[in-house]
Design an enzyme around this catalytic site. Sequence first.
Site, PDB file in Angstrom:
ATOM      1  N   TYR A  23       0.794  -1.230   0.000  1.00  0.00           N
ATOM      2  CA  TYR A  23       0.000   0.000   0.000  1.00  0.00           C
ATOM      3  C   TYR A  23       0.828   1.283   0.000  1.00  0.00           C
ATOM      4  CZ  TYR A  23      -3.633  -3.348   1.122  1.00  0.00           C
ATOM      5  OH  TYR A  23      -4.491  -4.415   1.083  1.00  0.00           O
ATOM      6  N   ASN A  72     -13.368   2.727  -1.930  1.00  0.00           N
ATOM      7  CA  ASN A  72     -12.415   1.649  -1.728  1.00  0.00           C
ATOM      8  C   ASN A  72     -12.961   0.870  -0.535  1.00  0.00           C
ATOM      9  OD1 ASN A  72     -10.333  -0.066  -1.105  1.00  0.00           O
ATOM     10  ND2 ASN A  72      -8.722   1.457  -1.402  1.00  0.00           N
ATOM     11  N   HIS A  78     -15.041  -7.813  -1.706  1.00  0.00           N
ATOM     12  CA  HIS A  78     -15.125  -9.211  -2.118  1.00  0.00           C
ATOM     13  C   HIS A  78     -16.199  -9.993  -1.379  1.00  0.00           C
ATOM     14  CE1 HIS A  78     -11.320  -7.794  -3.551  1.00  0.00           C
ATOM     15  NE2 HIS A  78     -10.941  -7.583  -2.309  1.00  0.00           N
ATOM     16  N   ASP A  85     -25.731  -3.616  -3.131  1.00  0.00           N
ATOM     17  CA  ASP A  85     -27.128  -3.198  -3.201  1.00  0.00           C
ATOM     18  C   ASP A  85     -27.281  -1.716  -2.881  1.00  0.00           C
ATOM     19  OD1 ASP A  85     -27.747  -5.811  -3.850  1.00  0.00           O
ATOM     20  OD2 ASP A  85     -28.612  -6.304  -1.889  1.00  0.00           O
ATOM     21  N   HIS A  98      -8.987   0.724  -5.924  1.00  0.00           N
ATOM     22  CA  HIS A  98      -8.103  -0.172  -5.172  1.00  0.00           C
ATOM     23  C   HIS A  98      -6.677   0.314  -5.353  1.00  0.00           C
ATOM     24  CE1 HIS A  98     -11.158  -3.029  -4.033  1.00  0.00           C
ATOM     25  NE2 HIS A  98     -11.632  -2.926  -5.257  1.00  0.00           N
ATOM     26  N   SER A 100      -3.905  -1.500  -4.683  1.00  0.00           N
ATOM     27  CA  SER A 100      -3.108  -2.582  -5.274  1.00  0.00           C
ATOM     28  C   SER A 100      -3.831  -3.160  -6.491  1.00  0.00           C
ATOM     29  CB  SER A 100      -2.862  -3.680  -4.236  1.00  0.00           C
ATOM     30  OG  SER A 100      -4.084  -4.290  -3.863  1.00  0.00           O
ATOM     31  N   ARG A 109      -9.323 -12.288  -3.752  1.00  0.00           N
ATOM     32  CA  ARG A 109      -9.460 -10.863  -4.049  1.00  0.00           C
ATOM     33  C   ARG A 109      -9.752 -10.589  -5.528  1.00  0.00           C
ATOM     34  NH1 ARG A 109      -7.594  -8.114   0.545  1.00  0.00           N
ATOM     35  NH2 ARG A 109      -6.048  -9.290   1.722  1.00  0.00           N
TER      36      ARG A 109
END
Length: 141
Positions: A23, A72, A78, A85, A98, A100, A109
């Site tokens: 990160y 994010n 996931h 929704d 994201h 990464s 992921r």
Amino acid sequence: MKRILIVNGPNLNLLGSREPEVYGRQTMDDCLTALRQQYPALTVDYYQSNVEGELINRLQAAAGEVDGILINAGGYSHTSVALHDCLKAISVPAVEIHISNLAQREAFRHVSLIAAACRGTIAGFGMDSYRLGVEALLKME
């Protein structure tokens, strides 16, 4: 577009110290300062929570309040049908972010449940993914 909301999910409050090899070392405060300087005509609001329901509450409150959302959702990307929704239910364009490249990470992921509820996904560009997300939202005007 005048006002956007950046929503970060679980563990993203640790940016700058969490797994810097994945990160980086930049904090979210550093990123927000840079975005606000680069886009002075844009109001950039920020919200982070480790709690799924709180993320949903903030997204629902954003309807009618902001012109676009960068989300994010961290690990909830996931697993959360509820976030999917919610994003479908509100009428605010959203871009999934994201830091990464998920395709280079663990197999669990590789699938995002929120991606189908967003206009697009930006991943793998480090903290610059947020700037790229702002650019994407600005092009949606």
